[in-house]
Design a protein around this motif. Structure first.
Motif, mmCIF file in Angstrom:
data_model
loop_
_atom_site.group_PDB
_atom_site.id
_atom_site.type_symbol
_atom_site.label_atom_id
_atom_site.label_comp_id
_atom_site.label_asym_id
_atom_site.label_seq_id
_atom_site.Cartn_x
_atom_site.Cartn_y
_atom_site.Cartn_z
ATOM 1 N N THR A 145 0.830 -1.194 0.000
ATOM 2 C CA THR A 145 0.000 0.000 0.000
ATOM 3 C C THR A 145 0.867 1.247 0.000
ATOM 4 O O THR A 145 1.775 1.373 0.817
ATOM 5 N N GLU A 146 0.559 2.143 -0.920
ATOM 6 C CA GLU A 146 1.351 3.349 -1.050
ATOM 7 C C GLU A 146 0.535 4.569 -0.626
ATOM 8 O O GLU A 146 -0.693 4.567 -0.708
ATOM 9 N N VAL A 147 1.227 5.603 -0.207
ATOM 10 C CA VAL A 147 0.580 6.814 0.250
ATOM 11 C C VAL A 147 1.373 8.004 -0.274
ATOM 12 O O VAL A 147 2.608 7.955 -0.355
ATOM 13 N N THR A 148 0.677 9.064 -0.655
ATOM 14 C CA THR A 148 1.331 10.261 -1.167
ATOM 15 C C THR A 148 1.695 11.200 -0.032
ATOM 16 O O THR A 148 1.357 10.964 1.130
ATOM 17 N N ALA A 149 2.381 12.281 -0.382
ATOM 18 C CA ALA A 149 2.744 13.278 0.624
ATOM 19 C C ALA A 149 1.504 13.881 1.269
ATOM 20 O O ALA A 149 1.482 14.165 2.464
ATOM 21 N N ALA A 150 0.448 14.072 0.462
ATOM 22 C CA ALA A 150 -0.792 14.603 1.032
ATOM 23 C C ALA A 150 -1.384 13.630 2.039
ATOM 24 O O ALA A 150 -1.904 14.038 3.085
ATOM 25 N N GLY A 151 -1.306 12.320 1.745
ATOM 26 C CA GLY A 151 -1.799 11.336 2.696
ATOM 27 C C GLY A 151 -0.986 11.320 3.973
ATOM 28 O O GLY A 151 -1.533 11.166 5.072
ATOM 29 N N ILE A 152 0.345 11.491 3.852
ATOM 30 C CA ILE A 152 1.188 11.558 5.052
ATOM 31 C C ILE A 152 0.804 12.771 5.899
ATOM 32 O O ILE A 152 0.745 12.701 7.131
ATOM 33 N N ALA A 153 0.544 13.879 5.230
ATOM 34 C CA ALA A 153 0.150 15.082 5.969
ATOM 35 C C ALA A 153 -1.142 14.855 6.741
ATOM 36 O O ALA A 153 -1.296 15.293 7.883
ATOM 37 N N ARG A 154 -2.111 14.133 6.131
ATOM 38 C CA ARG A 154 -3.360 13.844 6.839
ATOM 39 C C ARG A 154 -3.121 12.912 8.016
ATOM 40 O O ARG A 154 -3.733 13.068 9.079
ATOM 41 N N LEU A 155 -2.240 11.949 7.839
ATOM 42 C CA LEU A 155 -1.966 11.013 8.929
ATOM 43 C C LEU A 155 -1.363 11.732 10.133
ATOM 44 O O LEU A 155 -1.662 11.408 11.285
ATOM 45 N N GLN A 170 -6.359 4.783 3.470
ATOM 46 C CA GLN A 170 -5.035 4.862 2.861
ATOM 47 C C GLN A 170 -4.673 3.543 2.170
ATOM 48 O O GLN A 170 -4.045 3.548 1.106
ATOM 49 N N GLN A 171 -5.063 2.434 2.754
ATOM 50 C CA GLN A 171 -4.828 1.157 2.098
ATOM 51 C C GLN A 171 -5.590 1.066 0.780
ATOM 52 O O GLN A 171 -5.069 0.558 -0.215
ATOM 53 N N LEU A 202 -6.835 -17.225 3.336
ATOM 54 C CA LEU A 202 -8.015 -16.386 3.130
ATOM 55 C C LEU A 202 -8.229 -16.114 1.647
ATOM 56 O O LEU A 202 -9.357 -16.198 1.142
ATOM 57 N N ALA A 203 -7.134 -15.788 0.928
ATOM 58 C CA ALA A 203 -7.258 -15.526 -0.500
ATOM 59 C C ALA A 203 -7.728 -16.757 -1.259
ATOM 60 O O ALA A 203 -8.460 -16.654 -2.243
ATOM 61 N N ALA A 204 -7.316 -17.950 -0.808
ATOM 62 C CA ALA A 204 -7.723 -19.184 -1.481
ATOM 63 C C ALA A 204 -9.181 -19.534 -1.203
ATOM 64 O O ALA A 204 -9.873 -20.075 -2.070
ATOM 65 N N MET A 205 -9.672 -19.222 -0.008
ATOM 66 C CA MET A 205 -11.030 -19.590 0.364
ATOM 67 C C MET A 205 -12.078 -18.580 -0.103
ATOM 68 O O MET A 205 -13.240 -18.931 -0.297
ATOM 69 N N LEU A 206 -11.675 -17.328 -0.268
ATOM 70 C CA LEU A 206 -12.655 -16.291 -0.570
ATOM 71 C C LEU A 206 -13.420 -16.501 -1.872
ATOM 72 O O LEU A 206 -14.637 -16.299 -1.902
ATOM 73 N N PRO A 207 -12.774 -16.841 -3.004
ATOM 74 C CA PRO A 207 -13.552 -16.953 -4.246
ATOM 75 C C PRO A 207 -14.747 -17.883 -4.136
ATOM 76 O O PRO A 207 -15.853 -17.545 -4.577
ATOM 77 N N GLN A 244 -5.829 -12.649 -7.554
ATOM 78 C CA GLN A 244 -6.279 -11.257 -7.646
ATOM 79 C C GLN A 244 -6.571 -10.670 -6.275
ATOM 80 O O GLN A 244 -6.343 -9.483 -6.033
ATOM 81 N N LEU A 245 -7.100 -11.475 -5.377
ATOM 82 C CA LEU A 245 -7.480 -10.984 -4.054
ATOM 83 C C LEU A 245 -6.295 -10.857 -3.104
ATOM 84 O O LEU A 245 -6.367 -10.101 -2.130
ATOM 85 N N LEU A 246 -5.218 -11.591 -3.355
ATOM 86 C CA LEU A 246 -4.116 -11.636 -2.400
ATOM 87 C C LEU A 246 -3.568 -10.258 -2.036
ATOM 88 O O LEU A 246 -3.368 -9.968 -0.851
ATOM 89 N N PRO A 247 -3.310 -9.334 -3.012
ATOM 90 C CA PRO A 247 -2.818 -8.009 -2.608
ATOM 91 C C PRO A 247 -3.824 -7.203 -1.791
ATOM 92 O O PRO A 247 -3.448 -6.241 -1.114
ATOM 93 N N SER A 248 -5.107 -7.583 -1.842
ATOM 94 C CA SER A 248 -6.148 -6.826 -1.131
ATOM 95 C C SER A 248 -6.427 -7.354 0.263
ATOM 96 O O SER A 248 -7.236 -6.763 0.988
ATOM 97 N N ILE A 249 -5.807 -8.472 0.643
ATOM 98 C CA ILE A 249 -6.158 -9.111 1.914
ATOM 99 C C ILE A 249 -5.972 -8.179 3.110
ATOM 100 O O ILE A 249 -6.865 -8.087 3.966
ATOM 101 N N PRO A 250 -4.832 -7.447 3.248
ATOM 102 C CA PRO A 250 -4.739 -6.525 4.394
ATOM 103 C C PRO A 250 -5.850 -5.480 4.394
ATOM 104 O O PRO A 250 -6.372 -5.129 5.458
#
Length: 883
Positions: free
Chosen positions: A6-16, A73-74, A114-119, A352-358
């Motif tokens: 998960t990436e965040v921009t400078a604006a997101g860091i400022a909000r955090l 942010q995620q 979780l990624a394997a069971m979700l579909p 496809q779901l694996l990067p979205s698990i967090p």
């Protein structure tokens, strides 16, 4: 678990961290251990959210990221983009909402588990809730064939050659070659009936077993030419549903080829290709959907009516009964030669779901606090607010008004659904079905998920160009709600010249809105109601006058409502609502209702007075619907006989047919305005500040708002959330103009910031040196966008002292940053002197007197403008004498 991707921009860091973007830039320069960019561009880099959070916590600048902000942010920094992240999140939230125990069991293990069971779990939830959902690798979710894609229409399934989304041998779980009416089948045309379809619902050539035709890897070609290898065949495959001694279905050396005229083009490179991973080759470049190659083998079927009733029946194919169900006229001919649109949702695979698990785990945690539905609305609303130029939204108040005009309905269609706001506004009913379509795949998917989370209605959503590739060609809905795209030139004028939907005339190339009107009427049941948001030009353009005239003559157009300016985008023009009904009979003396609500436009940017608009429109419409006519309401509404509108222009603009509001006491009103102006001017003179006494330049010790906030002398909040309470909203324009709260914000799960007497509110855009102290009349209003609220500790700071020094011109200049088209104020950088509380109060009293003088001047200005305008109007309409 945090997501390293998960990436965040400078604006997101400022909000955090609760700081400005300039502070983030300073940290990057001053701290060698600040996280390095992992993506983005040189001018707009992005950083790993986990690294940023760890660094902020290490520096003592962040105790803990709020759960809402962490999930957002995620989602915003998802590797596949926020739209994909929203769809994955919506699917998981629907599973949590429908089957929480399944989610708890699946999420108890590792991310990979979780990624394997979700579909598999998602398929069991998505199928009953959103209908035809295309599964992994072409597998129909809930369908009968392992190689079939589920259909999208509730009345008729899509045929073969559906590309990425048509149903092959599957319509909501039922499969069959040459399927009956209402079921998808191989060789299905793009209209509402499948080719080779009889009235019998049982699939032709199917055995007693429930397995679908073409479902196994050993299936021979269906309707195949002896010289051309069959679809989904292998070299050693026996015939479909056949014993080892049975010939292939619909094919023998002596039998004429079914659905294959002599001119049919066979692409041997496609049809000879073996299926990959069980996928059917039917979806490749077959000519099944070409009008020239679609022929029915059973007389009396819809396809036979549309094409060639005299086509002979193929020997060896059982002939269904000759009776057919009643079919709407509009569904007999395909609306387009292209492939049917795809279902809105595709069940995501494990990879496809694996990067979205967090993200999904965080969303589940948030759903445990506020609910699955509220979590999705929060994330979707946050995304829409962050990208306002990418979407044309329908305000919630307008959506509610349109749904009320349509009335209660069991079956509702929105052919240009966008984010689903119109269907979400429909009152739920038992057994309700909601049909949606949009050309943007992401919006169609988000609408389906949003509606499934919002109510228990069955949702049928599809992707595709509605005018060119209607996903619901056989639908007869009780109501149609639509906010169509305006002023489109490429809407299909050339391809759709002979489309049966143009019952009231073929729309001109410049009249795309009238094409949407007729599409809505074609999808209504007799007596059903359609409500469309229209540009005002559609009521008066000469190119559309013939269609408007026919709509009036046949009683289809029932009302035209002119909305106030600012009701919906584009906000600078007064849009119209058209209320239509599919006529079940032609009225003897038809009348049409015309309503003009322009008088309810807001004086500020807060939008119109929706409560007044709603009351006026619904009261007029309900009275008109009961009686068929409406007594004249000057300046507001009247029913006009159709014969009066059938002139050369057929102009339906309400303002041109409504008499002006009666001004019986116009002169008396102007007299009262003049008296109030005189009183205000006298008060202004009394409040005029005394002469300024010179004083030596002060040498104060200065502090900043940011330092005071960190020290606890004041609390700093930003606005922009509507919350659940429907309260007035203080906008930045209200602060600049010194007027009462006039705005509105969409309802959200994030709590609104409510003002209290003594708060200081500062606009951050526009470059003006303005600060407003909240009084008792304004207290309780929600804080709008682009406003910062400062709540001082009364034992340390005087509110008027604070507001006064924040208005200094030099102070605002040094705290402002400048872009090419706007100026933004960093409130934290504003200075004010460190003075004892008694000295603060001395300054505060003077600042308060100046504020009263300023408000008196503004009030006098408004009264003067009202008096001048009233005099002009009175003299020109004859209610005021010139002497």
């Amino acid at each position: 678990m945090q997501d390293n991707a998960t990436e965040v921009t400078a604006a997101g860091i400022a909000r955090l961290a609760g700081v400005g973007r300039a502070a983030v830039s300073n940290w990057r320069r001053r701290h060698a251990d600040f996280p390095k960019p992992v993506g983005g561009t040189e001018t707009s880099p992005s950083f790993a959210l986990a690294e940023v959070e760890a660094w902020l916590r290490k520096q003592g600048k962040l105790a803990e990221v709020p759960l809402r902000e962490r999930v957002w942010q995620q989602l915003a920094g998802h590797p596949e983009g926020p739209l994909t992240a929203l769809v994955h999140t919506g699917c998981a939230l629907l599973l949590i909402h429908e089957r929480p125990t399944v989610w708890l069991d699946a999420s108890a293990g590792s991310d990979a588990r979780l990624a394997a069971m979700l579909p598999g779990a998602l398929e069991k939830v998505l199928t009953p809730r959103v209908g035809g959902v295309r599964g992994r690798r072409g597998t129909a979710v809930g369908g009968a064939s392992a190689s079939a894609s589920a259909g999208t229409s509730g009345r008729a399934g899509a045929g073969a050659s559906a590309g990425a989304g048509g149903g092959v041998n599957a319509a909501f779980g039922r499969a069959g070659v040459n399927g009956g009416f209402g079921e998808a089948g191989v060789n299905g045309a793009s209209n509402s009936s499948a080719v080779n379809a009889g009235s019998a619902p049982t699939a032709v050539n199917t055995g007693s077993a429930s397995a679908a035709v073409n479902s196994g890897s050993a299936a021979a070609g269906v309707n195949s030419d002896p010289a051309v290898p069959g679809v989904n065949t292998e070299s050693t495959a026996p015939g479909v549903n056949s014993t080892p001694t049975a010939p292939a279905v619909n094919s023998s050396p002596a039998a004429p080829t079914v659905n294959t005229p002599p001119t049919v083009r066979n692409d041997s490179s496609v049809h000879n290709a073996p299926p990959v991973h069980g996928e059917s080759a039917v979806h490749n470049t077959s000519a099944v959907h070409n009008r020239s190659t679609v022929h029915s083998t059973v007389p009396g079927t819809p396809a036979a009516i549309a094409d060639s009733p005299s086509t002979p029946t193929t020997p060896g194919v059982p002939t269904p009964p000759q009776t057919t169900p009643t079919i709407p006229t509009a569904s007999l001919t395909p609306t387009t030669p292209t492939t049917p649109p795809t279902p809105a949702l595709t069940t995501p695979t494990g990879p496809q779901l694996l990067p979205s698990i967090p993200l999904l785990r965080g969303a589940a945690e948030l759903a445990a606090e506020i609910g699955a539905r509220q979590t999705f609305e929060f994330l979707l609303g946050r995304h829409l607010d962050a990208n306002p130029r990418q979407y044309t939204l329908t305000p919630a108040e307008l959506a509610g008004l349109m749904a009320d005009l349509a009335g209660p309905a069991r079956t509702v269609l929105d052919p240009a659904c966008g984010t689903g706001a119109l269907l979400r506004a429909v009152d739920p009913r038992p057994g309700q079905e909601l049909y949606a379509q949009d050309s943007a795949p992401e919006l169609a998917a988000l609408s389906a998920l949003r509606l499934a989370l919002h109510s228990r209605a069955t949702v049928r959503a599809a992707v595709g160009d509605t005018l060119r590739a209607d996903a619901h060609p056989g639908l007869q809905a009780d109501a149609v709600l639509c906010h169509p795209p305006f002023n489109e030139r490429n809407w299909g004028h050339d391809e759709l010249a002979y489309d049966p939907r143009w019952e009231y005339g073929f729309p001109a190339r410049t009249e795309s809105e009238l094409a949407w009107v007729q599409h809505a009427l074609a999808r209504l049941t007799d007596g059903g109601t359609a409500v469309l948001l229209m540009p005002p030009a559609a009521a008066s353009r000469r190119s559309g006058r013939r269609i408007r005239a026919d709509l009036l003559r046949r009683g289809a157009l029932r009302a035209v409502v002119a909305l106030p300016v600012g009701a919906a985008p584009p906000y600078n023009i007064p849009l119209h609502l058209w209320v239509l009904r599919r006529p079940d009979r032609t009225p003897a003396a038809p009348e049409v209702l015309l309503v003009d609500t322009g008088r309810f436009a807001g004086e500020t940017r807060g939008g119109p007075d929706w409560e007044a608009v709603r009351e006026a429109v619904l009261d007029a419409w309900r009275a008109f619907a009961r009686e068929g006519r409406l007594a004249e309401r000057p300046g507001l509404a009247r029913s006009v006989p159709v014969i009066e509108l059938l002139d050369d222009d057929v102009d339906l603009a309400p303002a041109r047919h409504l008499p002006p509001a009666a001004v019986a006491d116009g002169a008396e009103q102007l007299t009262r305005v003049r008296e109030r102006l005189g009183e205000t001017l006298r008060l202004t003179a009394d409040l005029t500040p005394p002469p300024a006494d010179p004083a030596p330049a002060a040498r104060w010790t200065l502090t900043t708002v940011g330092e005071l906030a960190r020290g606890g002398a004041l609390v700093m909040r930003t606005g922009g959330n509507g919350g659940h309470a429907r309260v007035p909203v203080l906008t930045d324009h209200d602060v600049l103009a010194g007027t009462a709260p006039s705005g509105a914000l969409p309802e959200s799960e994030e709590e609104a910031v409510l003002t209290e007497p003594g708060d200081v509110v500062v606009p951050v855009l526009g470059g003006g040196a303005v600060a407003r102290v909240i009084d008792g009349a304004t207290g309780g209003a929600a804080l709008g966008r682009n406003l910062v609220l400062l709540r001082p500790d009364r034992t340390a700071l005087d509110p008027w002292f604070l507001a006064g020094f924040l208005r200094g011109t030099a102070n605002n200049r040094q705290a402002s940053s400048y872009a090419s088209t706007a100026t933004r104020l960093d409130v934290r950088r504003l200075h004010l002197p460190r003075l004892p509380l008694e000295e603060q109060r001395r300054y505060g009293a003077r600042f308060r007197a100046l504020d009263e003088f300023e408000r008196a001047l503004r009030h006098a200005s408004r009264l003067g403008e009202q008096l001048v305008r009233g005099m002009y109007d009175g003299l020109t309409d004859g209610t005021v004498a010139p002497d």
